[in-house]
Design a protein around this motif. Structure first.
Motif, PDB file in Angstrom:
ATOM      1  N   PHE A 203       1.988  14.783  -8.620  1.00 30.09           N
ATOM      2  CA  PHE A 203       1.768  14.040  -7.385  1.00 30.09           C
ATOM      3  C   PHE A 203       1.875  12.561  -7.710  1.00 30.09           C
ATOM      4  CE2 PHE A 203      -2.341  15.366  -9.161  1.00 30.09           C
ATOM      5  CZ  PHE A 203      -3.023  14.172  -9.306  1.00 30.09           C
ATOM      6  N   ASP A 204       2.058  11.781  -6.686  1.00 29.93           N
ATOM      7  CA  ASP A 204       2.231  10.344  -6.878  1.00 29.93           C
ATOM      8  C   ASP A 204       0.942   9.626  -6.542  1.00 29.93           C
ATOM      9  OD1 ASP A 204       4.783  10.292  -7.744  1.00 29.93           O
ATOM     10  OD2 ASP A 204       5.654  10.066  -5.744  1.00 29.93           O
ATOM     11  N   THR A 205       0.556   8.761  -7.442  1.00 28.80           N
ATOM     12  CA  THR A 205      -0.628   7.953  -7.183  1.00 28.80           C
ATOM     13  C   THR A 205      -0.513   6.687  -8.006  1.00 28.80           C
ATOM     14  OG1 THR A 205      -2.973   7.769  -7.734  1.00 28.80           O
ATOM     15  CG2 THR A 205      -1.761   9.464  -8.855  1.00 28.80           C
ATOM     16  N   GLU A 267      -8.348   6.771  -4.270  1.00 28.30           N
ATOM     17  CA  GLU A 267      -7.217   7.601  -4.693  1.00 28.30           C
ATOM     18  C   GLU A 267      -7.682   8.740  -5.594  1.00 28.30           C
ATOM     19  OE1 GLU A 267      -7.402   4.371  -5.045  1.00 28.30           O
ATOM     20  OE2 GLU A 267      -5.480   3.357  -4.693  1.00 28.30           O
ATOM     21  N   PHE A 274      -6.891  17.090  -3.210  1.00 23.79           N
ATOM     22  CA  PHE A 274      -5.626  17.819  -3.369  1.00 23.79           C
ATOM     23  C   PHE A 274      -5.807  19.005  -4.307  1.00 23.79           C
ATOM     24  CE2 PHE A 274      -2.873  14.352  -1.736  1.00 23.79           C
ATOM     25  CZ  PHE A 274      -1.897  15.113  -1.113  1.00 23.79           C
TER      26      PHE A 274
ATOM     27  N   VAL C   7      -3.385  16.281   5.619  1.00 23.38           N
ATOM     28  CA  VAL C   7      -2.551  15.245   4.993  1.00 23.38           C
ATOM     29  C   VAL C   7      -1.581  14.691   6.019  1.00 23.38           C
ATOM     30  CG1 VAL C   7      -2.719  16.223   2.666  1.00 23.38           C
ATOM     31  CG2 VAL C   7      -0.886  16.988   4.197  1.00 23.38           C
ATOM     32  N   VAL C  20       3.931  14.157   1.713  1.00 26.33           N
ATOM     33  CA  VAL C  20       2.701  13.937   2.468  1.00 26.33           C
ATOM     34  C   VAL C  20       1.766  13.070   1.655  1.00 26.33           C
ATOM     35  CG1 VAL C  20       2.916  16.143   3.666  1.00 26.33           C
ATOM     36  CG2 VAL C  20       1.562  15.999   1.550  1.00 26.33           C
ATOM     37  N   THR C  21       0.765  12.514   2.337  1.00 20.96           N
ATOM     38  CA  THR C  21      -0.131  11.607   1.642  1.00 20.96           C
ATOM     39  C   THR C  21      -1.563  11.804   2.106  1.00 20.96           C
ATOM     40  OG1 THR C  21      -0.555   9.288   1.165  1.00 20.96           O
ATOM     41  CG2 THR C  21       0.255   9.788   3.340  1.00 20.96           C
ATOM     42  N   LEU C  22      -2.464  11.538   1.199  1.00 22.54           N
ATOM     43  CA  LEU C  22      -3.893  11.552   1.508  1.00 22.54           C
ATOM     44  C   LEU C  22      -4.537  10.490   0.638  1.00 22.54           C
ATOM     45  CD1 LEU C  22      -6.489  13.095   2.765  1.00 22.54           C
ATOM     46  CD2 LEU C  22      -6.598  14.188   0.535  1.00 22.54           C
ATOM     47  N   GLY C  24      -3.833   7.578  -0.362  1.00 23.38           N
ATOM     48  CA  GLY C  24      -3.065   6.889  -1.391  1.00 23.38           C
ATOM     49  C   GLY C  24      -2.419   7.793  -2.405  1.00 23.38           C
ATOM     50  N   VAL C  25      -2.598   9.096  -2.264  1.00 20.82           N
ATOM     51  CA  VAL C  25      -1.973  10.050  -3.177  1.00 20.82           C
ATOM     52  C   VAL C  25      -0.918  10.805  -2.397  1.00 20.82           C
ATOM     53  CG1 VAL C  25      -2.371  12.102  -4.588  1.00 20.82           C
ATOM     54  CG2 VAL C  25      -4.100  10.288  -4.488  1.00 20.82           C
ATOM     55  N   SER C  26       0.275  10.957  -2.951  1.00 13.85           N
ATOM     56  CA  SER C  26       1.285  11.689  -2.204  1.00 13.85           C
ATOM     57  C   SER C  26       1.846  12.827  -3.023  1.00 13.85           C
ATOM     58  CB  SER C  26       2.387  10.748  -1.725  1.00 13.85           C
ATOM     59  OG  SER C  26       3.015  10.166  -2.830  1.00 13.85           O
ATOM     60  N   LYS C  27       2.418  13.768  -2.306  1.00 17.46           N
ATOM     61  CA  LYS C  27       2.881  14.990  -2.928  1.00 17.46           C
ATOM     62  C   LYS C  27       3.964  15.590  -2.042  1.00 17.46           C
ATOM     63  CE  LYS C  27       1.074  19.281  -4.847  1.00 17.46           C
ATOM     64  NZ  LYS C  27       1.839  19.180  -6.097  1.00 17.46           N
TER      65      LYS C  27
END
Ligand code: SF4
Ligand code: SF4
Ligand SMILES: [Mg+2]
Ligand SMILES: [Mg+2]
Ligand SMILES: [Mg+2]
Ligand SMILES: [Mg+2]
Ligand SMILES: [Mg+2]
Ligand SMILES: [Mg+2]
Ligand SMILES: [Mg+2]
Ligand SMILES: [Mg+2]
Ligand SMILES: [Mg+2]
Ligand SMILES: [Mg+2]
Lengths: 351, 385, 75, 351, 385, 75
Positions: A203-205, A267, A274, C7, C20-22, C24-27
C-alpha cells in the motif's frame, strides 16, 4: 574481517552487476576482496584496517554493558532505512536503554549466494553513515556466505558495548506503583513502513520508519533526571503492548495507560485499519518507553521534549499495584480494556 | 477517518445509553443477541455493556466464521496442506485455529507444509499463476461477505485457464444459522435462552440486504436491527431494539442504511449463484449440523473443488470435551463459565475456536472483558460484605 | 466478523480495479462487485474487494438520527 | 532475551516433538517461553535471568578486545561438536588470539521455521556446557525466527569481549623475518569431521572435530613468553594455507615451512586423498598458529607442549624476507612448492 | 597408505634421477610429453623437473578434460542451467571454468541457476529420483576414465525409468588427441615442437589398456610408457623413455602394471559402447576440431541426451585472444610465456581453462612452478653476472 | 587427470557395491565396473566407482624394478 593485507586484486569487484557467490565466503582471496572493497571502504576506521580477527580499545574502570541483536527484516530496504541502519540503531538502542553510552559495535553478515553486490554495498554504506552519525564505530566483523535458499538476502547480527554512567542502575524489575510511563514519540511508524512494502500487502503511504539511535536522547534524560529513571526499553517487536506487558510481569506491577495520550500518526492508524492490526502491537525502531519515579516525571519529560527525538514525548500512564500484571488502557471512546501481548504472528486479518 | 471517527464518539454513546436507561422498562428484562463477532468485538472493545442498564443484556452469537469451523475441516485442511504438491493459501485468521491434538496450520507450516497467508483471493490467484507447478488451493472461509471475492477468484481462474487452482470451500450462510438458533430446543422449548431480538450483521447485509431477515422477524416474532460495526451504530441499534420490544413490534429495521439496502448487492449475489450451490447440511461448530447452512461449488466446477479434486475426507470432530464453545456460540453460556478459560485456554494456547479469533467470544472476553468481570466481582463482593 | 472499512475512491483503473484511500494510505483494490464506482465516492472494502458503496446522504441521516436519539425522544 | 518475567506458561514446550514456528519469533508469550525454557535453562546465569535487553559488568581500567563471528556450519551436528560448541569456542578463540582473557559472550540465534525444538535444546545445552567449561558466560542474546526456506536450520552469531594483559600488543603486521612459526597441533581435523557427514560425501572415519577453546593454552603461552609472541591466529576457514598467506601479506614477509613438521593425522590425510583436497586448506577449530620471535620459540613451544591442547605443538617453519609474500613449503618428497590460498570453494574434485 | 606412500619416496627418486643423468646421452636432448594433467601435477608438485638433467625436458600435454572443454560448451551449459526447470549436476572441477565474458557456473548459480556439485554420477541419479519435478541434467566431462561411470548412471536411469534425467555429454578420447598432436603441423612439419616420446595416461589406461597406443608408437615411431601418477612412477617412466630413445626403440611399455593391462577393463569398455558412439568431430580447446575425438549418446537414447532434449546449441567459442592455453596444451608454449600469467590471470581470476583446473599447466605452474622459475632466473642472473 | 586412489575392499555389498577403506577412512562405492571383487583386495577408485583391481604381485614387481633402477643398470 582480516583481509586488509592482501595485495591489490587483479580484477575490480563488479559492484554494479555482480552477485555474491560462494567463493566470497570461502576464506580465500575473493572473500578478502569483498571485505576490503565493500565493508572496509564503507565502515572505514583504523580498527578494521588493522586487519585482525578482533579489535582492542582502552577502557577506564567502571560498569560496562553488552548487547546483541539479529536483524532479519523483510524487505531489506524500506522507507526510512534498510537492514543496515536498523542493525546500527537497534543495537545502539539496546545499549542506551541501560542508560549507557554506546562505545563500539561488531557486525556479522550472513549473505545468501546471489545477493547483488550493489545492494550489499548500499547496506554497508548505510551502516557506515549511521556509524559516523552516531559516533559509534564498527570495529570488528565477520562475513559468511550460504547457498541460495538458505538465507533471505542478508542477515546482520550486531553486538555492542557501552559504558554505564556511574551510579545508574536500570533494571527490568524496578518499576513501582505510581511510576510515570513516558513514550518518546508516535507509535507504529516502523512496522507500517516495512509492511507497506511487503509483497501482497503493498500500500502507499508517506510513513517512513522511525529508525534512529536514541543514545543522545537518553544522555539528555540521564543528565536531567537520571536518578529518577527506573528503566527504559525500546518497544520493537510486539510494539508497546509487548514492552509494557514484559515490564509489568518483570516488575510485578500493572499499568494504566490512556489511549488518548499515545502519539499515533493518522496514516499509521489508517494503515492499521487496512490491515486489521492494533498499533499497540506494531514495531518501533526509534522510540523508547521510560518508567520514571513520580517525582522525576516532569523533569525527564521536559528533557525529552527538548531533544529532537523526543519532541513528541508524552506521559501515557502510570504503574499500579496489580498482582495480575494487567496492562489496562482507558480508550478514547471512554471505556477500558486490557492490552495484551499479541498472540502469534502479526498478520492481516479478515475478521 | 471519514465514516469511522464520527461513529466512535464516546460522549454521544453516553447520551444514547442514558436514553436506553430511560426507555427500558424497569420491570422487564431485554436479551438481545448480536449475531456477529464484529458486534461482539465492538461491544467488548468499547465497553458498551458497561453503559447498558442491568436489565438490557447482550448475548454473543455464532457470527465468527473462524469460530464455527468444525475441527474436522481444520484437520482436513492440514492433511491437504501436507501433500507435497499442494500450496494452501489462507487468510491469516485461520493459522492458529486448533485442529485435533493441538495441531494447527502454523504448526503444519513449521512441519513443512507449504502454507501461505494471503490478504485477498487475488493473492492466491497470483501465486497459482506464478507457480504453475504447484497445486494451489484457496482455503475459503467466511459468511456472505467473503464469498463473492471467492466467486470472482474462481471466475478469473476459469478465464485464465488456471488448471492448478482450486478452492476448499467453507463458506457458510447467516440466515440459516439464525434460524437454527431460533429453532434450537434451548431457545424454543426449554426457554433456557431468552432472546428478545437480534442485531443483524453489518457487512453480510451489504451483500444480502435486509430482506432475508423478514422471515424470522415474522415467523419467530423477533425484532431484527441490522447495524454497523462502530460503537455508535451498535448502541443505536440496541435503543431501536428496546423500542421495538416496548412497542410490541417485530420488524426488520436498518440502522446501517449508509451501506445496506433491502436487496443488497445483487451483482455480488449473482456471482455467488453462478459458482456455488447450497449444501443440504453442514456442520457448524457449536450449532451442529445446520440444514442448508453452507455453500459448495456447483458440480460443473468439480475440477476447481479441492474436496473432489483431492478426494478430501472430513474426519469426525474431536472437540475438547471441556470446551464450552458450542454452548457459548448458541448463547447458552458465557466464556467465564468455562473451566478452561484463562487457565489452560488463553489466546496463546487456544483450546477452542472462540479463543482463537479475536472476534470470538472467549478472546473478546480475555482481551476486553476480564477487567469488567473483575470490577463486577469486586462490586459484588463489596455488596455482600 | 468480516473486517471491512470505508475507503474513498481516488482513481478508477482498468480491469475493474481502483485506487482507494483512507487517512493518507492508499491501496489498489478490486471493484468488480460494485457498479458505477466514481472518484470521490466511498466504498466498503473487504479482503481487497469493494463490497458496497456508501451512501453519503444516508450516512448523514444516520448521524442525525444518532444525535437526535442522544438528545432524547422528541417524538 | 528479556522474557524472564512472564508468568508460568500454561503449556509446557513439547521439546520432544515440537518445532519452532513463527510465533516463537513474534515477540509475544510464545517467544518468551522458548527463550526461558530452552535458552535460559541451558545457559543459566544471573545476567540472563535479570531479563534485560542487555547486560552489565564491572571492568578495571586497561585494554579490552571485542570480536564477532557467524556460524553457519552444515551439518549442524558433527563428530566432536555442533554449531553451538563452535559458536562458543570460535569466538573465545578470536579473543584469545589477541593474547586476551575472554570475559563475556553474546549469542544471537536466527532459527528457521520448523526447526526441531529437541535439536535447539541440544545446541543450547552444548553452548551452556561449553560456556561453563571455559568459564566464559553468555550474558545477553537474541532470537529471531524466519520462514522455512529462508535459513538453514539455525545460524548463530556470537560476539565476545575480553581483557588484554597489560603490555601485550599482538598485531597482524608484526611478523618479522627469522620469526618461528608454531602450530599447536594436527591440522584439518575439523574440516574432515564435518565433511564426513555431508550428504553426498558421506564417509566413515574416527576423526572428530578439534573444536576447543584455546584461551587456556594462550594464557600458558603468554605467561611463559608473552613478550616474544608477535601474533597468533586460529587457522579456521581456508586452513593454515589461508592463515599463513594472510599473515605474510599483512606483515609483508614470506614463510618457509616444512611439510614433514606439520602434524597431520593419517585419517585426515586419507580423507583428503578421497576428496582430492589439500589438508593445508582444510579448516581447524581448536588450533592456533603463533609467530614468535626467534629467541622465544623454545620457551613458547615448551609451554604449549606442556598444555593438553598444545601437546602436539610443532615448530613448522620460519618467516623470511620476501617481497612476494610467498608461503613456501619443503615437501616430504624433497621438493619445494608454493602454498597458496584456495581459490573458490573447497570442493571434492575428480581431477 | 598402501600403494601410495611407497611410491613417494624422495630418496629413491634422487637415485633414479642420477640414473637418468647417467643414462641420458649428453650430446642429444630428450623431449617427452606427459599427456595427462595427473602427470603434470606430479611433476610440478614434487619438483621432478629439478631432478632431471638439462637435456631431458618435459612438455605438458592436453590431458585435462576441464582444460580442453571449449568455452562454447561452458556457455551452453550455463544457458541450460538457467532454464528454470533444469537442475544441472556437475563435478566441482567445472564450477569455475570461465565461459564467455567472465561467466562461470559458480556465478550462474549465484544468479539463480540450480546447479549442484556432485562427487559421483550416483549422486546425480539420487537427485533425479528424489526430485521428480526437476529436469536433472548431468554435465558429463572426462576422458575414458570418467565415461564408464556416466554409462552406468544412464543404464540405471533407464532401468529405473527416470524420465527426468539426461546427460550433457562432453566425454573425450585420449588416443584421438594424441594422434591429433602428432599430426599437427607444429609437430609433424614445422618441427617447432620436438617430441621424442610420451608418458601415457595412468587411469585412462586402466580402462582402455595399453593396446590403443601401439598404433602411434608404430606409425609415428615414438616410444610410449604408460605410467602411474605417483612421483616414482613418473620418474621411472622417464628413465624407461630415455632408454628406449637411446636404444632406438619405439615400443609401448607399461610402468603401471599394477593396475593396467594390455586390453584394459573390457567390462567398462562394453558399458561405454552400449550407450555411446563416436562423434565425427569435436572441438578441443587448444587443439581445435579433433576427428573422432569425443563421444555422444547413441541415437536410441536421444531422450536422455540433453543436447537433443533441450535442443542445445553450442555457441561459437570466444576465447580471450591473449590466452595461450591452446599453444600450451599442444606443448608449443609454456605458462610463463603468456602475457596474462600471474597478472590478470591467476587461480582466483582464471582467464583460460589451464588456470582453472589444478591439473592445468598454468595452475600447476602458479602453485608449484613460480618458485622454480624464480630460482632459475636468479641462477641465470648469477651466471650472467 | 582423473583423480583416483587405491583403496582396500573391506566388505562386498549387494547391488555391486562395496565398502572400501584407505588409511582408516571408509566409504561405500560401486564395483559394477569390475568383476570378482574380493575382500582384502585393492581397487582403483574414481568418482565413486572402482575402475580396476590392483595386482599386488605387479605392484611388488614395480617397486622391485624401481629399486633396481635406483641402484643402477645391472643389465
Ligand atoms: S475458554 Fe477456551 S475452552 Fe473454554 S469455551 Fe472458550 S475457547 Fe472453549
Ligand atoms: S596464464 Fe591464463 S591466460 Fe595465460 S595461457 Fe594460462 S590460462 Fe590462458
Ligand atoms: Mg539486544
Ligand atoms: Mg533490540
Ligand atoms: Mg571471522
Ligand atoms: Mg530492546
Ligand atoms: Mg503442501
Ligand atoms: Mg572473529
Ligand atoms: Mg573466528
Ligand atoms: Mg533482542
Ligand atoms: Mg580467527
Ligand atoms: Mg535451472
Amino acid at each position: 574481517m582480516n583481509k586488509m593485507g592482501v595485495k591489490a586484486y587483479t580484477w575490480k569487484l563488479d559492484i554494479a552487476n555482480g552477485r555474491v557467490d560462494l567463493s566470497h565466503g570461502a576464506g580465500g582471496r575473493a572473500m578478502g576482496q569483498l571485505i576490503e572493497d565493500i565493508f572496509h571502504k564503507a565502515l572505514d576506521n583504523d580498527w578494521l584496517r588493522a586487519g585482525n580477527d578482533q579489535s582492542t580499545f582502552a577502557v577506564p574502570s567502571g560498569r560496562m554493558v553488552m548487547t546483541t541483536d539479529g536483524y532479519v527484516v523483510s524487505p531489506l530496504f524500506f522507507p526510512g532505512g534498510n537492514i543496515g541502519t536498523l542493525a546500527v540503531h537497534g543495537t545502539i538502542n539496546d545499549i542506551a536503554m541501560a542508560g549507557a553510552v554506546p562505545l563500539y559495535l561488531s557486525a556479522c553478515f550472513i549473505i545468501e549466494e546471489g545477493f547483488p553486490l550493489a545492494d550489499l554495498e548500499c547496506i554497508a554504506q548505510s551502516m557506515g553513515d549511521a556509524s559516523r552519525e552516531t559516533g559509534v564505530p564498527i570495529i570488528t566483523g565477520d562475513t559468511k556466505v550460504v547457498e541460495r535458499g538458505k538465507a533471505d538476502g542478508v542477515f546482520i547480527s550486531t553486538a555492542g558495548v557501552g559504558r554505564v554512567p556511574d551510579g545508574l542502575d536500570l533494571r527490568a524489575d524496578a518499576a513501582q506503583p505510581g511510576d510515570a510511563v513516558i513514550i518518546s514519540g508516535s507509535i507504529g511508524d516502523h512496522g507500517v513502513a516495512v509492511m507497506s512494502k511487503r509483497e501482497n500487502l503493498e500500500f502507499d503511504t508517506a510513513i517512513i520508519s522511525d529508525s534512529a539511535a536514541l543514545h543522545g536522547l537518553v544522555a539528555a534524560m540521564v543528565a536531567a533526571g537520571g536518578k529518577h529513571i527506573r528503566l527504559m526499553r525500546d518497544p520493537t517487536r510486539g510494539g508497546i503492548a509487548a514492552t509494557l506487558n514484559e515490564i509489568a510481569n518483570q516488575s510485578k506491577i500493572g499499568f494504566h495507560i490512556d489511549e488518548e495520550a499515545i502519539p499515533l500518526k493518522p496514516e499509521v492508524a489508517a494503515a492499521c485499519e487496512f490491515l486489521g492490526l492494533d498499533p499497540l502491537n506494531v514495531a518501533n525502531e526509534g522510540k523508547l518507553v521510560a518508567v520514571v519515579a513520580p517525582d522525576g516525571a516532569d523533569v525527564v519529560l521536559a528533557a525529552m521534549q527538548a531533544h529532537p527525538l523526543g519532541a513528541e514525548a508524552m506521559l501515557i500512564g502510570h504503574a499500579v499495584a496489580d498482582e495480575n500484571c494487567f496492562v489496562q488502557m482507558a480508550t478514547s471512546f471512554g471505556g477500558g480494556r486490557i492490552v495484551d501481548w499479541l498472540s502469534g504472528e502479526q498478520l492481516p486479518r479478515i475478521c | 477517518m471519514k465514516y469511522i471517527d464520527e461513529y466512535r464518539d464516546g460522549r454521544l454513546a453516553m447520551d444514547i445509553a442514558r436514553q436506553i436507561v430511560a426507555t427500558a422498562d424497569l420491570v422487564r428484562s431485554y436479551h438481545f443477541m448480536e449475531f456477529c463477532g464484529g458486534h461482539t468485538h465492538a461491544i467488548s472493545r468499547y465497553g458498551l455493556e458497561d453503559l447498558l442498564p442491568p436489565n438490557v443484556r447482550m448475548i454473543h452469537g455464532p457470527g465468527c466464521p473462524v469460530c464455527v469451523l468444525p475441527i474436522g475441516r481444520i484437520d482436513a485442511a492440514i492433511a491437504l496442506a501436507m501433500r507435497p504438491e499442494v500450496t494452501l493459501c489462507t487468510y491469516g485468521d485461520l493459522m492458529r485455529v486448533p485442529g485435533s491434538d493441538g495441531s494447527n496450520l502454523l504448526k503444519a507450516k513449521a512441519a513443512g507444509a507449504d502454507i501461505r497467508m494471503v490478504y485477498s483471493t487475488l493473492d492466491a490467484l497470483r501465486i497459482a499463476e506464478a507457480e504453475p507447478n504447484r497445486d494451489v488451493v484457496f482455503f475459503a472461509i467466511g459468511f456472505e461477505t467473503t464469498t463473492p471475492p471467492t466467486a470472482l477468484a474462481l471466475k478469473a481462474a476459469i478465464a485464465k485457464g488456471l488448471g492448478n487452482f482450486s478452492i476448499f470451500c467453507n463458506h457458510v450462510l447467516t440466515p440459516a444459522a439464525i434460524q437454527n438458533i431460533l429453532e434450537s430446543p434451548d431457545v424454543r422449548k426449554l426457554g433456557t435462552i431468552k432472546i428478545d431480538g437480534f442485531i443483524g450483521p453489518a457487512h453480510v447485509s451489504t451483500v444480502i440486504g435486509t430482506e432475508p431477515y423478514e422471515f424470522f422477524a415474522e415467523e419467530f416474532q423477533k425484532p431484527v436491527v441490522v447495524a454497523g460495526f462502530e460503537p455508535l451504530d451498535v448502541i443505536q441499534a440496541i435503543l431501536m431494539l428496546v423500542r421495538q420490544v416496548n412497542d410490541g413490534r417485530h420488524e426488520v429495521e436498518n440502522q446501517y442504511i449508509r451501506a445496506v439496502t433491502v436487496f443488497g448487492n445483487e451483482k455480488a449475489q449473482a456471482e455467488v449463484a453462478n459458482f456455488f450451490e447450497l449444501r443440504e447440511s453442514f456442520e457448524w461448530r457449536g450449532l451442529g449440523e445446520v440444514p442448508y447452512g453452507a455453500l459448495r461449488l456447483r458440480p460443473q466446477y468439480a475440477t476447481y473443488d479441492a474436496e473432489k479434486r483431492f478426494s478430501m475426507v472430513t474426519p469426525a470432530a474431536k472437540d475438547n470435551p471441556a470446551c464450552e464453545c458450542g454452548a457459548i456460540l448458541r448463547g447458552a453460556r458465557n466464556p467465564a463459565d468455562c473451566k478452561l478459560f484463562g487457565t489452560v485456554c488463553t489466546p496463546d494456547t487456544p483450546m477452542g475456536s472462540c479463543m482463537v479469533s479475536s472476534e470470538g467470544a472467549c478472546a473478546a472476553h480475555w482481551t476486553y472483558g476480564r477487567l469488567r468481570e473483575k470490577a463486577r466481582q469486586a462490586d459484588a463482593g463489596r455488596a455482600v460484605a | 466478523m468480516c473486517l471491512a472499512i470505508p475507503v474513498q475512491v481516488k482513481e478508477v483503473l482498468p480491469d475493474d480495479m481502483a485506487k482507494v484511500t483512507l487517512g493518507g494510505v492508499s491501496k489498489i483494490i478490486s471493484t468488480a462487485l460494485v457498479d458505477d464506482v466514481k472518484v470521490g465516492g466511498y466504498v466498503v472494502l473487504h479482503v481487497g474487494y469493494a463490497l458496497a458503496k456508501i451512501d453519503p446522504e444516508e450516512a448523514e441521516r444516520t448521524l442525525a438520527l444518532i444525535r437526535e436519539a442522544a438528545i432524547g425522544d422528541a417524538a
